[in-house]
Write a protein that holds these residues in place. Structure first.
Motif: not given
Length: 103
Positions: A98-99, A62-66, A90-93
């Protein structure tokens, strides 16, 4: 850029048949190329939920964008309960990747 080297196969008999066809193609390409290939299913919540319910998913990324959209289709409501085992975060700005292994 035009993608002219792609080989498309359209499956209209349902998601399980489409995944089975993709697995056959990946296995054949793996044998020919000498390297393991994965089948990647991409889509919205309804597609992924259907694949989870059918037991076709062994890893979920999943690619979680706020970003607040205000509406949408929930991924984790209804359907067959599945256990997810976290494998990587793996967090980025701008997004958190999430895997999970699907049990």
């Amino acid at each position: 850029m035009r993608l002219t080297e792609l080989d498309w196969t359209f499956v209209t008999t349902g998601l399980p048949d489409a995944v089975a066809a993709a697995r056959e193609r990946a296995e054949a390409a793996s044998s020919a190329g000498g390297k393991d290939l994965d089948v990647v299913l991409m889509g919205g919540a309804a597609t992924i939920r259907s694949a989870l319910d059918a037991g076709l998913v062994d890893e979920l990324t999943l690619h979680l964008a706020p970003v607040m959209l205000g509406s949408g289709t929930p991924l984790f409501t209804g359907g067959t309960p599945r256990s997810l085992v976290q494998r990587a975060v793996i967090p980025t700005k701008t997004v958190t990747h999430l895997t999970y292994d699907v049990a």
